[in-house]
Design a protein around this motif. Sequence first.
Motif, PDB file in Angstrom:
ATOM      1  N   PRO A  53       7.084  11.351   6.071  1.00 27.06           N
ATOM      2  CA  PRO A  53       6.387  10.157   5.592  1.00 27.06           C
ATOM      3  C   PRO A  53       5.105   9.896   6.375  1.00 27.06           C
ATOM      4  O   PRO A  53       4.947  10.343   7.514  1.00 27.06           O
ATOM      5  N   GLU A  54       4.187   9.161   5.753  1.00 23.47           N
ATOM      6  CA  GLU A  54       2.957   8.764   6.445  1.00 23.47           C
ATOM      7  C   GLU A  54       3.249   7.756   7.554  1.00 23.47           C
ATOM      8  O   GLU A  54       2.548   7.700   8.561  1.00 23.47           O
ATOM      9  N   ASN A  55       4.310   6.966   7.353  1.00 25.07           N
ATOM     10  CA  ASN A  55       4.658   5.947   8.348  1.00 25.07           C
ATOM     11  C   ASN A  55       6.166   5.726   8.293  1.00 25.07           C
ATOM     12  O   ASN A  55       6.803   5.934   7.257  1.00 25.07           O
ATOM     13  N   GLU A  56       6.723   5.329   9.404  1.00 23.60           N
ATOM     14  CA  GLU A  56       8.162   5.060   9.444  1.00 23.60           C
ATOM     15  C   GLU A  56       8.421   3.844  10.331  1.00 23.60           C
ATOM     16  O   GLU A  56       7.971   3.801  11.483  1.00 23.60           O
ATOM     17  N   GLU A  99       7.627   5.307   4.683  1.00 28.73           N
ATOM     18  CA  GLU A  99       6.550   4.887   3.780  1.00 28.73           C
ATOM     19  C   GLU A  99       5.704   6.093   3.366  1.00 28.73           C
ATOM     20  O   GLU A  99       5.286   6.890   4.205  1.00 28.73           O
ATOM     21  N   TYR A 100       5.465   6.195   2.046  1.00 29.38           N
ATOM     22  CA  TYR A 100       4.685   7.293   1.465  1.00 29.38           C
ATOM     23  C   TYR A 100       3.540   6.727   0.643  1.00 29.38           C
ATOM     24  O   TYR A 100       3.707   5.751  -0.090  1.00 29.38           O
ATOM     25  N   LYS A 101       2.386   7.388   0.722  1.00 30.23           N
ATOM     26  CA  LYS A 101       1.274   7.030  -0.155  1.00 30.23           C
ATOM     27  C   LYS A 101       1.546   7.508  -1.579  1.00 30.23           C
ATOM     28  O   LYS A 101       1.361   6.792  -2.549  1.00 30.23           O
ATOM     29  N   ASN A 102       1.977   8.764  -1.672  1.00 28.05           N
ATOM     30  CA  ASN A 102       2.293   9.350  -2.970  1.00 28.05           C
ATOM     31  C   ASN A 102       3.468  10.298  -2.793  1.00 28.05           C
ATOM     32  O   ASN A 102       3.279  11.488  -2.539  1.00 28.05           O
ATOM     33  N   ASP A 108       0.807  -1.223   0.000  1.00 23.78           N
ATOM     34  CA  ASP A 108       0.000   0.000   0.000  1.00 23.78           C
ATOM     35  C   ASP A 108       0.839   1.272   0.000  1.00 23.78           C
ATOM     36  O   ASP A 108       0.310   2.355  -0.195  1.00 23.78           O
ATOM     37  N   PHE A 109       2.151   1.145   0.251  1.00 23.40           N
ATOM     38  CA  PHE A 109       3.005   2.324   0.352  1.00 23.40           C
ATOM     39  C   PHE A 109       4.220   2.184  -0.562  1.00 23.40           C
ATOM     40  O   PHE A 109       4.654   1.085  -0.888  1.00 23.40           O
TER      41      PHE A 109
END
Length: 278
Positions: A208-211, A188-191, A156-157
């Motif tokens: 990032p959206e998540n790390e 982690e990036y969505k876009n 998803d990322f």
Amino acid sequence: MTSFVAQSLAFLCVFCFGLAEGSILIIFLPFKNKSKSARTVSASIFLTLCAIFYTILIFQTHSLFPLPQFLSEHVRLGFSRLSYYLLIFVIFFLGILISLFWKIALPVCVILYASFSWFTLYLLKSQFKNQDKHISVKIDKTLLSVGEKQIQKSADFYQFFVFEYCTIPDSLCIPIPRNYFKLKSIAEYKNPAISAENFVFNAVLPAPENEIAVSYDEDKPKILENSLVSAYLNTILLKKCVSSRPIPLPEEKIYPSIFSLNIAFIKNEFSATFERDL
């Protein structure tokens, strides 16, 4: 010439001047004439070496008085001016001490210097682990294998590697490698608006959206828990420790794919590139 080598030349000048001062001092002490004559010769030799090192330093730094340049670099890392002057005084004093009591002080100082260098290298390798600059990266549909570590691959990322790297201060004049690195996390990036194909290493990306943190704590030796060792590691060795820009994984649709991640330091700046192996 690197800043570290130039700094080392400056410290050699100070050390040789201290050796010369110790030889001059002993001339005025109540020793036999033979000893005074030998000390006159040694003082002349050490002063000559001091002049030679300083001349090389002038040509390499293009400055007649390079000390302010070294001092400003030391302060820029977050150290105080006083600590730099104290360091110079200690080197000068060691030169005098070795000159006065060379039969005892010289072997003791050599052993202590070698032990301190080895211990510092041990601490850095305990902190940063393997320093192989060609890291094998295997990309599967659900798994990333980076060297000996395995990380879950996200569908998803877009996933990026983030490294932590460190350059030990030039004023820490010991003969060990100056640059160290380790994989810090997976961002982690969505876009991300940037892909592996149009990636520019120094490009600025948003948060990032998540790390996903990549932990090395389980392998750290007990000595790193000592307060003095921890203070030396964190306030001196890791003073110039920063995170790299996120590095995107190669865009792959064929699994498994194997790459080499090549690490390099250019003027103490971290750089990383992927190269396909399979």
